[in-house]
Design a protein around this motif. Structure first.
Motif, mmCIF file in Angstrom:
data_model
loop_
_atom_site.group_PDB
_atom_site.id
_atom_site.type_symbol
_atom_site.label_atom_id
_atom_site.label_comp_id
_atom_site.label_asym_id
_atom_site.label_seq_id
_atom_site.Cartn_x
_atom_site.Cartn_y
_atom_site.Cartn_z
ATOM 1 N N ALA A 13 0.856 -1.186 0.000
ATOM 2 C CA ALA A 13 0.000 0.000 0.000
ATOM 3 C C ALA A 13 0.888 1.231 0.000
ATOM 4 C CB ALA A 13 -0.914 -0.005 1.220
ATOM 5 N N LYS A 14 0.914 1.910 -1.124
ATOM 6 C CA LYS A 14 1.743 3.104 -1.310
ATOM 7 C C LYS A 14 3.188 2.814 -0.954
ATOM 8 C CE LYS A 14 -2.090 6.220 -0.920
ATOM 9 N NZ LYS A 14 -2.659 7.412 -0.353
ATOM 10 N N ARG A 15 3.710 3.390 0.101
ATOM 11 C CA ARG A 15 5.122 3.202 0.471
ATOM 12 C C ARG A 15 5.316 2.048 1.448
ATOM 13 N NH1 ARG A 15 6.509 9.123 2.410
ATOM 14 N NH2 ARG A 15 5.181 8.262 4.000
ATOM 15 N N TRP A 16 4.257 1.365 1.839
ATOM 16 C CA TRP A 16 4.325 0.278 2.807
ATOM 17 C C TRP A 16 4.241 -1.077 2.119
ATOM 18 C CZ3 TRP A 16 5.221 0.576 7.956
ATOM 19 C CH2 TRP A 16 5.096 1.822 8.565
ATOM 20 N N ALA A 17 4.922 -2.064 2.688
ATOM 21 C CA ALA A 17 4.792 -3.462 2.270
ATOM 22 C C ALA A 17 4.652 -4.296 3.544
ATOM 23 C CB ALA A 17 6.005 -3.906 1.476
ATOM 24 N N PHE A 18 3.618 -5.122 3.602
ATOM 25 C CA PHE A 18 3.347 -5.953 4.778
ATOM 26 C C PHE A 18 3.270 -7.416 4.355
ATOM 27 C CE2 PHE A 18 1.139 -1.933 5.571
ATOM 28 C CZ PHE A 18 1.672 -1.582 6.790
ATOM 29 N N SER A 19 3.676 -8.298 5.243
ATOM 30 C CA SER A 19 3.430 -9.722 5.050
ATOM 31 C C SER A 19 3.319 -10.377 6.421
ATOM 32 C CB SER A 19 4.519 -10.387 4.202
ATOM 33 O OG SER A 19 5.749 -10.335 4.844
ATOM 34 N N ALA A 20 2.493 -11.384 6.470
ATOM 35 C CA ALA A 20 2.294 -12.148 7.705
ATOM 36 C C ALA A 20 2.074 -13.601 7.311
ATOM 37 C CB ALA A 20 1.103 -11.622 8.489
#
Length: 119
Positions: free
Chosen positions: A13-20
């Protein structure tokens, strides 16, 4: 004999990257009572990662894992000064009970500082 697997979801999302995700294992045949396989250390752990690209030259990175009575957390800040020079500062934290794989390393938390030159 065993099978290791990771189930993971990721989102940008925009400048963020998440993973779980979740790291698991399935034991097909138990051969010995005392079995040491370090690659199985994160089996049964919940995993998470987040990265923020502040701008083209700066990034923050956080990741961690938790299982049973142990936890591992790592954070890092990196900045590129020129096309060749980059600096990184970070901290890694281990906590937990001595009976947990991650907890065994509870005295090995550390701070790191690196300077990198690329050709």
């Amino acid at each position: 004999e065993y099978v290791l697997y990771v189930l993971q979801l990721g989102r940008e999302a925009k400048r963020w990257a998440f993973s779980a995700g979740y790291a698991g294992e399935s034991v097909t045949t138990k051969r010995t009572q005392f079995n040491f396989a370090p690659d199985r250390g994160l089996a049964g752990a919940i995993l998470g990662k987040a990265q923020l690209n502040i701008d083209a030259k700066r990034t923050m990175h956080m990741e961690g894992a938790g299982r049973g009575n142990g936890v591992w957390l790592r954070s890092e800040y990196s900045e590129k000064w020129t096309p060749h020079w980059q600096g990184t500062v970070g901290f890694t934290l281990f906590r937990g009970e001595p009976t947990d794989f991650l907890g065994q390393y509870r005295r090995n938390s550390f701070f790191n500082l690196s300077l990198r030159y690329s050709f």
